[in-house]
Design a protein around this motif. Sequence first.
Motif, short mmCIF file in Angstrom:
data_model
loop_
_atom_site.label_atom_id
_atom_site.label_comp_id
_atom_site.label_asym_id
_atom_site.label_seq_id
_atom_site.Cartn_x
_atom_site.Cartn_y
_atom_site.Cartn_z
N TRP A 76 43.81 -58.35 20.46
CA TRP A 76 43.67 -58.16 19.01
C TRP A 76 43.98 -59.45 18.26
O TRP A 76 43.29 -59.80 17.30
N ASP A 77 45.02 -60.15 18.69
CA ASP A 77 45.35 -61.43 18.06
C ASP A 77 44.23 -62.45 18.27
O ASP A 77 43.92 -63.24 17.37
N ALA A 78 43.62 -62.45 19.46
CA ALA A 78 42.51 -63.37 19.73
C ALA A 78 41.32 -63.05 18.82
O ALA A 78 40.65 -63.96 18.32
N LEU A 79 41.05 -61.77 18.59
CA LEU A 79 39.96 -61.39 17.69
C LEU A 79 40.23 -61.87 16.27
O LEU A 79 39.34 -62.45 15.62
N GLN A 80 41.43 -61.67 15.79
CA GLN A 80 41.76 -62.12 14.43
C GLN A 80 41.69 -63.63 14.31
O GLN A 80 41.22 -64.17 13.30
N GLU A 81 42.14 -64.32 15.36
CA GLU A 81 42.09 -65.79 15.33
C GLU A 81 40.66 -66.29 15.33
O GLU A 81 40.31 -67.24 14.62
N GLU A 82 39.78 -65.64 16.15
CA GLU A 82 38.37 -66.03 16.20
C GLU A 82 37.69 -65.81 14.85
O GLU A 82 36.86 -66.60 14.43
N ILE A 83 38.05 -64.75 14.18
CA ILE A 83 37.43 -64.45 12.88
C ILE A 83 37.95 -65.37 11.80
O ILE A 83 37.19 -65.88 10.96
N ALA A 84 39.27 -65.62 11.83
CA ALA A 84 39.88 -66.38 10.75
C ALA A 84 39.65 -67.88 10.88
O ALA A 84 39.49 -68.57 9.86
N SER A 85 39.61 -68.39 12.11
CA SER A 85 39.56 -69.85 12.29
C SER A 85 38.17 -70.43 12.05
O SER A 85 37.96 -71.23 11.14
N ASN A 86 37.21 -70.03 12.83
CA ASN A 86 35.90 -70.66 12.75
C ASN A 86 34.75 -69.68 12.62
O ASN A 86 33.60 -70.08 12.50
N GLY A 87 35.05 -68.39 12.69
CA GLY A 87 33.99 -67.39 12.57
C GLY A 87 33.02 -67.39 13.74
O GLY A 87 31.91 -66.85 13.63
N ARG A 88 33.42 -67.98 14.85
CA ARG A 88 32.50 -68.07 15.98
C ARG A 88 32.22 -66.69 16.59
O ARG A 88 31.15 -66.47 17.14
N TYR A 89 33.18 -65.79 16.48
CA TYR A 89 33.00 -64.48 17.09
C TYR A 89 31.73 -63.81 16.58
O TYR A 89 30.93 -63.30 17.36
N PHE A 90 31.53 -63.82 15.27
CA PHE A 90 30.36 -63.16 14.70
C PHE A 90 29.07 -63.92 15.03
O PHE A 90 28.01 -63.31 15.19
N LYS A 91 29.17 -65.23 15.16
CA LYS A 91 28.00 -66.00 15.56
C LYS A 91 27.59 -65.68 16.99
O LYS A 91 26.40 -65.47 17.28
N ASP A 92 28.57 -65.63 17.90
CA ASP A 92 28.28 -65.26 19.29
C ASP A 92 27.73 -63.84 19.36
O ASP A 92 26.77 -63.58 20.10
N LEU A 93 28.32 -62.95 18.58
CA LEU A 93 27.87 -61.56 18.59
C LEU A 93 26.44 -61.44 18.09
O LEU A 93 25.61 -60.74 18.70
#
Length: 278
Positions: A70-87
């Motif tokens: 969960w912390d990794a998800l929040q960090e991915e969203i808050a830091s660079n937004g890469r999570y949504f780009k990868d998704l």
Amino acid sequence: MADWENNKRQTTEPAPPKVKARKLKDFSDGTRATRITLNIVSVVCAVILWLALSSDPSLNTFLAGPVQVWDALQEEIASNGRYFKDLTISLQRVLIGFSTGFICAIPVAFLMGWYPKVRNLLEPWIQFLRTIPPLAMIPLVILAAGLTEKAKYIIIFIASFLVVVVTVYQGIRQVDLTLVKAAYTFGAKDINLFLDVMVPEAFPYILVGARLAVASSLTTLIAAEMTGTIYGLGARIQLAQQYMNTSLVLLGIITIGVIGYILDKVLLLLEARLTRWK
């Protein structure tokens, strides 16, 4: 006298035991509330088990816990937004590869089921290719299309195409010949027989093939994204593995599972709406 003795014997003999009627087993899915409750209980139990395994040092030396993911998800969203780009990129690859494979597979399956000559020409190759894992074709696809988006679409296309062709073809072969003969008896032409008998009877198999193809596309996606790309859930998992970041690895795995679950539920809902007549 004999009648009196027979009547006496009948009155003294014990009555045969009554056979208790067996209750028919309930094979239904139950009420909607029951299904939702059991699903929630299942998820909660899985999270508790995951938490217990990840917090015990004697059992776990590498597995990140739910809190770390969960912390990794929040960090991915808050830091660079890469999570949504990868998704977004991974979802685009899956949908394009799956859609093209599905659209191309439907006419091939119907041609194989409708025309014996086409069946005899294509069936050996279809059966041969479907036994080969799509992952084994990745080197050839890369040599042919390079490390481009086209190569990823081709790999996912192959996986979904073969699954849909085999499933729909088998559905066409299962069509009741009595319906076909009855339609011919009443003077139905080939086009009417195809549209009014073959397509409706094979339609549930088309939806089943779509569900299987989605799962196959997601499975192939990971391998496709691990070759020559920096964006996508598969590439992110590979990068996290190199740095031994199990939190990001599990985040990518869970995300792919959630995508597959949602797409499967959408297809199930579509199947329920479109096959009410069955």
